[in-house]
Design a protein around this motif. Structure first.
Motif, PDB file in Angstrom:
ATOM      1  N   SER A  54       6.147  -9.087  -3.504  1.00 52.31           N
ATOM      2  CA  SER A  54       5.221 -10.311  -4.253  1.00 52.31           C
ATOM      3  C   SER A  54       4.191  -9.742  -4.753  1.00 52.31           C
ATOM      4  N   SER A  55       3.647  -8.464  -4.195  1.00 51.98           N
ATOM      5  CA  SER A  55       2.439  -7.904  -4.788  1.00 51.98           C
ATOM      6  C   SER A  55       2.518  -7.579  -6.229  1.00 51.98           C
ATOM      7  N   VAL A  56       1.756  -7.778  -7.164  1.00 49.39           N
ATOM      8  CA  VAL A  56       1.900  -7.771  -8.490  1.00 49.39           C
ATOM      9  C   VAL A  56       1.650  -5.996  -8.776  1.00 49.39           C
ATOM     10  N   GLU A  57       0.735  -5.620  -7.967  1.00 52.50           N
ATOM     11  CA  GLU A  57       0.469  -4.203  -8.333  1.00 52.50           C
ATOM     12  C   GLU A  57       1.457  -3.281  -7.729  1.00 52.50           C
ATOM     13  N   SER A  58       2.246  -3.603  -6.513  1.00 50.10           N
ATOM     14  CA  SER A  58       3.466  -2.711  -6.158  1.00 50.10           C
ATOM     15  C   SER A  58       4.546  -3.135  -7.158  1.00 50.10           C
ATOM     16  N   ARG A  59       4.815  -4.257  -7.410  1.00 54.97           N
ATOM     17  CA  ARG A  59       5.802  -4.556  -8.548  1.00 54.97           C
ATOM     18  C   ARG A  59       5.511  -3.719  -9.838  1.00 54.97           C
ATOM     19  N   ALA A  60       4.281  -3.421 -10.182  1.00 49.43           N
ATOM     20  CA  ALA A  60       3.966  -2.566 -11.214  1.00 49.43           C
ATOM     21  C   ALA A  60       4.252  -1.103 -11.062  1.00 49.43           C
ATOM     22  N   CYS A  61       3.890  -0.698  -9.652  1.00 50.36           N
ATOM     23  CA  CYS A  61       4.191   0.511  -9.439  1.00 50.36           C
ATOM     24  C   CYS A  61       5.885   0.890  -9.403  1.00 50.36           C
ATOM     25  N   ILE A  62       6.590   0.194  -8.829  1.00 44.88           N
ATOM     26  CA  ILE A  62       8.010  -0.013  -9.011  1.00 44.88           C
ATOM     27  C   ILE A  62       8.624   0.141 -10.443  1.00 44.88           C
ATOM     28  N   ILE A  63       8.049  -0.731 -11.408  1.00 41.38           N
ATOM     29  CA  ILE A  63       8.422  -0.894 -12.598  1.00 41.38           C
ATOM     30  C   ILE A  63       7.984   0.600 -13.233  1.00 41.38           C
ATOM     31  N   TRP A  64       6.662   1.133 -12.987  1.00 48.40           N
ATOM     32  CA  TRP A  64       6.481   2.314 -13.846  1.00 48.40           C
ATOM     33  C   TRP A  64       7.444   3.420 -13.146  1.00 48.40           C
ATOM     34  N   MET A  65       7.562   3.764 -11.951  1.00 45.26           N
ATOM     35  CA  MET A  65       8.454   4.842 -11.270  1.00 45.26           C
ATOM     36  C   MET A  65       9.944   4.607 -11.663  1.00 45.26           C
ATOM     37  N   PHE A  66      10.611   3.334 -12.038  1.00 41.48           N
ATOM     38  CA  PHE A  66      11.877   3.057 -12.328  1.00 41.48           C
ATOM     39  C   PHE A  66      11.983   3.586 -13.777  1.00 41.48           C
TER      40      PHE A  66
ATOM     41  N   GLN B 171       0.750  -1.208   0.075  1.00 40.60           N
ATOM     42  CA  GLN B 171      -0.147   0.114   0.019  1.00 40.60           C
ATOM     43  C   GLN B 171       0.806   1.186   0.034  1.00 40.60           C
ATOM     44  N   CYS B 172       2.071   1.349   0.700  1.00 37.49           N
ATOM     45  CA  CYS B 172       2.710   2.299   0.616  1.00 37.49           C
ATOM     46  C   CYS B 172       3.415   2.613  -0.658  1.00 37.49           C
ATOM     47  N   LEU B 173       3.819   1.640  -1.514  1.00 35.80           N
ATOM     48  CA  LEU B 173       4.305   1.827  -2.856  1.00 35.80           C
ATOM     49  C   LEU B 173       3.365   2.367  -3.662  1.00 35.80           C
ATOM     50  N   ILE B 174       2.052   1.954  -3.638  1.00 35.66           N
ATOM     51  CA  ILE B 174       0.772   2.527  -4.404  1.00 35.66           C
ATOM     52  C   ILE B 174       0.778   4.007  -4.176  1.00 35.66           C
ATOM     53  N   GLU B 175       0.622   4.251  -2.937  1.00 42.11           N
ATOM     54  CA  GLU B 175       0.476   5.646  -2.397  1.00 42.11           C
ATOM     55  C   GLU B 175       1.793   6.479  -2.910  1.00 42.11           C
ATOM     56  N   ILE B 176       2.855   6.099  -2.703  1.00 42.62           N
ATOM     57  CA  ILE B 176       4.080   6.671  -3.015  1.00 42.62           C
ATOM     58  C   ILE B 176       3.885   7.238  -4.474  1.00 42.62           C
ATOM     59  N   LYS B 177       3.472   6.021  -5.227  1.00 37.80           N
ATOM     60  CA  LYS B 177       3.416   6.285  -7.018  1.00 37.80           C
ATOM     61  C   LYS B 177       2.348   7.308  -7.109  1.00 37.80           C
ATOM     62  N   LYS B 178       1.273   7.682  -6.616  1.00 39.26           N
ATOM     63  CA  LYS B 178       0.332   8.465  -6.615  1.00 39.26           C
ATOM     64  C   LYS B 178       0.943   9.939  -6.395  1.00 39.26           C
ATOM     65  N   LEU B 179       1.818   9.783  -5.106  1.00 39.37           N
ATOM     66  CA  LEU B 179       2.202  11.375  -4.802  1.00 39.37           C
ATOM     67  C   LEU B 179       3.286  11.501  -5.780  1.00 39.37           C
ATOM     68  N   VAL B 180       4.042  10.610  -6.282  1.00 41.48           N
ATOM     69  CA  VAL B 180       5.120  11.264  -7.124  1.00 41.48           C
ATOM     70  C   VAL B 180       4.554  11.615  -8.501  1.00 41.48           C
ATOM     71  N   GLN B 181       3.643  11.061  -8.929  1.00 42.15           N
ATOM     72  CA  GLN B 181       2.652  11.290 -10.163  1.00 42.15           C
ATOM     73  C   GLN B 181       2.327  12.798 -10.062  1.00 42.15           C
ATOM     74  N   HIS B 182       1.796  13.213  -9.012  1.00 45.52           N
ATOM     75  CA  HIS B 182       1.173  14.395  -8.640  1.00 45.52           C
ATOM     76  C   HIS B 182       2.300  15.555  -8.304  1.00 45.52           C
ATOM     77  N   ASP B 183       3.776  14.995  -7.938  1.00 47.14           N
ATOM     78  CA  ASP B 183       4.595  15.892  -7.473  1.00 47.14           C
ATOM     79  C   ASP B 183       5.795  15.439  -7.747  1.00 47.14           C
ATOM     80  N   PRO B 184       6.304  15.461  -9.141  1.00 48.81           N
ATOM     81  CA  PRO B 184       7.404  14.820  -9.419  1.00 48.81           C
ATOM     82  C   PRO B 184       8.905  15.206  -8.985  1.00 48.81           C
TER      83      PRO B 184
END
Length: 100
Positions: A63-75, A31-44
């Motif tokens: 292991s969470s697929v959604e979290s890994r997707a967030c990491i891949i998107w941010m990277f 959940q932290c990774l998902i929220e961090i992604k949202k915050l970074v999207q709004h404030d790069p």
């Protein structure tokens, strides 16, 4: 929703969420990774420091697929923050992405 409306609150929450990335509970980390992604999207402007912190953690254990997707998107989105490590980091993350 509060995070998206208040700039001050966003600045306070990013460090807290980054600290929680080292929590033992995988659901909290997810959940932290998902929220961090949202915050970074709004404030790069925080992207570089966020990417460096995520890169330093053991993200291969997530292991969470959604979290890994967030990491891949941010990277991928902020690969300049990874400099020379970007291709190798993305290669490792994308290795099993189609199976997930």
């Amino acid at each position: 929703r509060c995070l998206q409306k208040s700039v001050t609150f966003k600045k306070l929450m990013i460090p807290i969420l980054l600290r929680l990335l080292h929590h033992r509970d995988a659901e909290i980390v997810s959940q932290c990774l998902i929220e961090i992604k949202k915050l970074v999207q709004h404030d790069p402007q925080h992207a570089t420091s966020v990417i460096k912190r995520i890169r330093s953690m053991d993200w291969q254990e997530i292991s969470s697929v959604e979290s890994r997707a967030c990491i891949i998107w941010m990277f991928g989105e902020y690969c300049s923050a990874l400099q020379a490590q970007a291709p190798d980091t993305l290669r490792i993350l994308l290795k099993n992405f189609t199976k997930e």
